[in-house]
Design a protein around this motif. Sequence first.
Motif, short mmCIF file in Angstrom:
data_model
loop_
_atom_site.label_atom_id
_atom_site.label_comp_id
_atom_site.label_asym_id
_atom_site.label_seq_id
_atom_site.Cartn_x
_atom_site.Cartn_y
_atom_site.Cartn_z
N PRO A 12 0.71 -1.30 0.02
CA PRO A 12 -0.17 -0.03 -0.11
C PRO A 12 1.00 1.25 0.05
N GLU A 13 0.36 2.28 -0.46
CA GLU A 13 0.89 3.43 -0.66
C GLU A 13 0.19 4.66 0.12
N PHE A 14 0.60 5.84 0.45
CA PHE A 14 0.01 7.00 0.85
C PHE A 14 -0.76 7.47 -0.40
N ARG A 15 -2.10 7.36 -0.38
CA ARG A 15 -2.96 7.54 -1.43
C ARG A 15 -4.12 8.17 -1.11
N LEU A 16 -4.95 9.12 -1.78
CA LEU A 16 -6.06 9.84 -1.48
C LEU A 16 -6.75 9.84 -2.67
N SER A 17 -7.93 9.06 -2.89
CA SER A 17 -8.70 8.98 -4.24
C SER A 17 -9.70 10.05 -4.19
N GLN A 18 -10.18 10.05 -5.32
CA GLN A 18 -11.38 11.09 -5.59
C GLN A 18 -12.44 10.78 -5.03
N ASN A 19 -13.27 11.56 -4.21
CA ASN A 19 -14.57 11.23 -3.70
C ASN A 19 -15.30 10.94 -4.66
N TYR A 20 -16.54 10.01 -4.21
CA TYR A 20 -17.62 9.44 -5.19
C TYR A 20 -18.92 9.44 -4.39
N PRO A 21 -19.73 9.96 -5.07
CA PRO A 21 -19.93 10.72 -6.14
C PRO A 21 -19.66 12.09 -6.18
N ASN A 22 -19.13 12.55 -7.23
CA ASN A 22 -18.55 13.90 -7.40
C ASN A 22 -19.18 14.50 -8.51
N THR A 36 -21.13 11.08 0.40
CA THR A 36 -20.02 10.63 -0.68
C THR A 36 -18.99 9.97 -0.01
N GLN A 37 -18.22 9.13 -0.42
CA GLN A 37 -17.10 8.35 -0.03
C GLN A 37 -15.67 8.88 -0.48
N ILE A 38 -14.81 8.63 0.52
CA ILE A 38 -13.45 9.20 0.23
C ILE A 38 -12.69 7.83 0.66
N ASP A 39 -11.97 7.58 -0.29
CA ASP A 39 -11.10 6.42 -0.22
C ASP A 39 -9.43 6.70 0.08
N PHE A 40 -8.92 6.16 0.91
CA PHE A 40 -7.44 6.38 0.87
C PHE A 40 -6.76 5.13 1.42
N SER A 41 -5.47 5.16 1.38
CA SER A 41 -4.64 4.08 1.93
C SER A 41 -3.46 4.83 2.70
N VAL A 87 -24.08 21.81 4.67
CA VAL A 87 -23.00 22.91 3.97
C VAL A 87 -23.78 23.35 2.67
N GLY A 88 -23.66 24.64 2.16
CA GLY A 88 -24.05 24.99 1.00
C GLY A 88 -23.29 24.63 -0.24
N SER A 89 -23.89 24.94 -1.51
CA SER A 89 -23.32 24.63 -2.72
C SER A 89 -22.02 25.11 -2.85
N GLY A 90 -21.02 24.59 -3.75
CA GLY A 90 -19.81 25.24 -3.74
C GLY A 90 -18.76 24.19 -4.13
N ILE A 91 -17.51 24.63 -3.88
CA ILE A 91 -16.43 23.82 -4.20
C ILE A 91 -15.69 23.92 -2.75
N TYR A 92 -15.54 22.40 -2.59
CA TYR A 92 -14.78 22.11 -1.24
C TYR A 92 -13.32 21.57 -1.45
N PHE A 93 -12.73 21.54 -0.57
CA PHE A 93 -11.37 20.62 -0.44
C PHE A 93 -11.24 19.65 0.72
N TYR A 94 -10.66 18.68 0.40
CA TYR A 94 -10.59 17.72 1.57
C TYR A 94 -9.00 17.25 1.44
N ARG A 95 -8.44 17.30 2.56
CA ARG A 95 -7.03 16.84 2.87
C ARG A 95 -6.76 15.67 3.74
N LEU A 96 -5.70 14.85 3.33
CA LEU A 96 -5.33 13.84 4.28
C LEU A 96 -3.70 14.20 4.42
N ASP A 97 -3.47 14.14 5.97
CA ASP A 97 -2.35 14.47 6.26
C ASP A 97 -1.82 13.35 7.28
#
Length: 111
Positions: A12-22, A36-41, A87-97
């Motif tokens: 496995p690697e440190f990875r963050l996938s695109q959320n689904y659905p988007n 929405t689902q957020i996958d990471f490893s 939350v309202g409509s718009g662009i959001y960001f998600y961050r894995l650290d």
Amino acid sequence: GNIDRSEMIVEPEFRLSQNYPNPIVLDQTSRSATLTQIDFSLPEDSKVSLDIFNIKGQLVKNLVSGKLVAGNHTISWDGRNDRELPVGSGIYFYRLDNGKKTINRKMLIVK
């Protein structure tokens, strides 16, 4: 020689996938988003945080904060902030650290 692919081990690697659905569609009757689902490893047991931010960079919701085991993980989000308000409509960001590396992705919420 030929490589026997059935015996290859994928680390496995440190990875963050695109959320689904988007994009995420906001339900006008309940004002909540579909999940929405957020996958990471993670390549190793790590203390991680997974946070959602608005376009201004303000923290909207902390989804994960703590130590997780190595491997694949899936987190769901219902479009609500830390106060459980939609939350309202718009662009959001998600961050894995994980303290060593940070990965960012963008998502869209629409009415």
